[in-house]
Scaffold this motif. Sequence first.
Motif, short mmCIF file in Angstrom:
data_model
loop_
_atom_site.label_atom_id
_atom_site.label_comp_id
_atom_site.label_asym_id
_atom_site.label_seq_id
_atom_site.Cartn_x
_atom_site.Cartn_y
_atom_site.Cartn_z
N GLU A 164 -2.72 7.00 3.67
CA GLU A 164 -2.18 6.59 2.44
C GLU A 164 -1.42 7.68 1.73
O GLU A 164 -1.48 8.88 2.24
CB GLU A 164 -3.33 6.25 1.57
CG GLU A 164 -3.92 4.93 1.83
CD GLU A 164 -5.35 4.98 2.83
OE1 GLU A 164 -5.72 3.76 3.08
OE2 GLU A 164 -5.35 6.22 3.36
N LEU A 221 0.96 -1.31 0.13
CA LEU A 221 -0.03 -0.13 -0.17
C LEU A 221 0.84 1.21 0.05
O LEU A 221 1.77 1.42 0.83
CB LEU A 221 -0.90 -0.07 1.17
CG LEU A 221 -1.82 0.98 1.30
CD1 LEU A 221 -2.86 1.25 0.31
CD2 LEU A 221 -2.62 1.16 2.65
N ASN A 244 -5.08 7.71 -8.18
CA ASN A 244 -3.89 8.16 -9.02
C ASN A 244 -4.23 8.01 -10.52
O ASN A 244 -3.38 7.86 -11.36
CB ASN A 244 -2.61 6.75 -8.87
CG ASN A 244 -2.11 7.29 -7.46
OD1 ASN A 244 -1.88 8.29 -7.03
ND2 ASN A 244 -1.34 6.29 -6.76
N ALA A 247 -6.36 0.30 -1.99
CA ALA A 247 -6.66 0.77 -0.53
C ALA A 247 -7.88 -0.27 -0.11
O ALA A 247 -8.89 -0.32 -1.12
CB ALA A 247 -6.72 2.02 -0.55
N ASP A 257 -2.65 -0.69 -7.88
CA ASP A 257 -2.55 -0.24 -6.36
C ASP A 257 -3.97 -0.44 -5.72
O ASP A 257 -4.80 0.41 -6.44
CB ASP A 257 -2.04 0.82 -6.07
CG ASP A 257 -0.37 0.51 -6.37
OD1 ASP A 257 0.16 -0.71 -6.33
OD2 ASP A 257 0.40 1.41 -6.27
N GLN A 292 -2.47 11.14 -3.64
CA GLN A 292 -2.91 10.74 -4.71
C GLN A 292 -2.65 11.79 -5.89
O GLN A 292 -2.81 12.98 -5.75
CB GLN A 292 -4.01 10.29 -4.61
CG GLN A 292 -4.49 8.85 -3.75
CD GLN A 292 -5.45 9.09 -2.74
OE1 GLN A 292 -5.68 9.96 -2.27
NE2 GLN A 292 -6.11 8.05 -2.76
N SER A 342 -5.37 3.42 -6.55
CA SER A 342 -5.12 3.52 -5.11
C SER A 342 -6.48 4.62 -4.77
O SER A 342 -6.13 5.67 -3.83
CB SER A 342 -4.10 4.42 -4.91
OG SER A 342 -2.74 3.54 -5.11
N THR A 383 -9.43 6.19 -3.02
CA THR A 383 -10.05 6.26 -1.54
C THR A 383 -10.92 7.07 -1.38
O THR A 383 -11.22 8.22 -2.43
CB THR A 383 -8.82 6.70 -0.45
OG1 THR A 383 -8.46 8.02 -0.79
CG2 THR A 383 -7.55 5.81 -0.53
#
Length: 441
Positions: free
Chosen positions: A94, A55, A203, A82, A80, A97, A151, A153
């Motif tokens: 995290e 992560l 991302n 989360a 990736d 981003q 990634s 979130t």
Amino acid sequence: MADQSIPEACTSGAAPAPEETLPGNGTRGETPVQDGSGISRRTLLGTAGATGLVLGTAGGAVGYAAAPSEATPLSSVGADMAMFHGKHQPGITEGLQAKGHLVAFDLAAGAGRKEAAALLRRWSATAERLMAGEALTSDDTDVARDAGPSSLTITFGFGHSFFARTGLEKQRPVSLDPLPDFSSDHLDKARSNGDLWVQIGANDGLVAFHALRAIQKDAGAAARIRWQMNGFNRTPGATAHPMTARNLMGQLDGTRNPKPTDSDFDKRIFVPSSGSNDPSWMANGSYAVVRRIRMLLDDWEKLSLAAQENVIGRRKSNGAPLSGGSETTAMDLDKTDAKGEYVVPVNAHSRITRPDQNGGAAMLRRPFSYHDGFDANGVPDAGLLFVCWQADPLRGFVPVQRKLDRGDALSKYIRHEASGLFAVPGGAAKGEYVGQRLLEG
């Protein structure tokens, strides 16, 4: 910017977080799509699932999570992932981003606790699916069809006004009392506060927009958008090796952030599960201060390099303190030059915002830069969407901002144009939705 600025936000830094291995996720079942490297997206994600992912390997290159020893190849960014469920909500610890959206909602007229609970239930289900890289169960726009989780979130919070709207005033935390006025404020009330707040980061720009659109559509008749802001950071893999991000002033931004490995990290950033003055539903949660801070770039860019470094107190090239060393070297506040003057000026931003100069006050900064075009004279509307996290804003953000208000050299080159404070509850357990302990307690 914690506040008057970019509370060592402009100079603050990341936190190598403990590495956490997470499983990859599968695709939506579409025809494999080549990413330009000869590897299909399906193959890429499948490999990730077999080997596990660290992560923040992508975000670590620009933010506050653990960073790999080498830059993350761009071809792996989409894989990736989360986790939605956990002790804390995603989007706090995290890595930074590349793309972000901040959006506040007000409950619609006549909507109350029942409608709010249904809305958080919908939002949580949507967030869980999208963060896993899955399509929505119905009415998916296919904007993110070809991408992995990237990634993503999605984080939810409650504003001060939410509790009166839902008849839950007795459950409103004292820590959510409105922030005091600061002399540097030039706040637009229409772009401040709100009943509900959502932070989206990813991302990939299409993945982030897809989530924003889904959240907005889920609101339906229960809530309407009060304000919305878009931000960005450096793309993972854009630098030869992982490094602290830069903001639009060209300064390294994230050098002195609290680190998850610090012994008192949880105490500073998260509400404890017991022994707190906060209501029980805030256990393992945090408070987010959100500030739209416009950078007066035309004025800033007229300064010489030496003048810019004196304003911040750090070298622009590598983030090292003016007292010497590297980016991570402790700043020597007592060091003087041949004339007997402090090497780090007394009003330097990084001096004023140091925790040891503010009774230990600390916050986890996790900002996005923004640019909303130019006016008729070519002046950029650009700056920082400052987001900071702390267990208690009265002990984190407020004392630092008050001190910045009294004499930060950076205040001349920034303007605080919007503000918000939100209570962000702890993470939802499997089968729960975010805020359930408040709305059904």
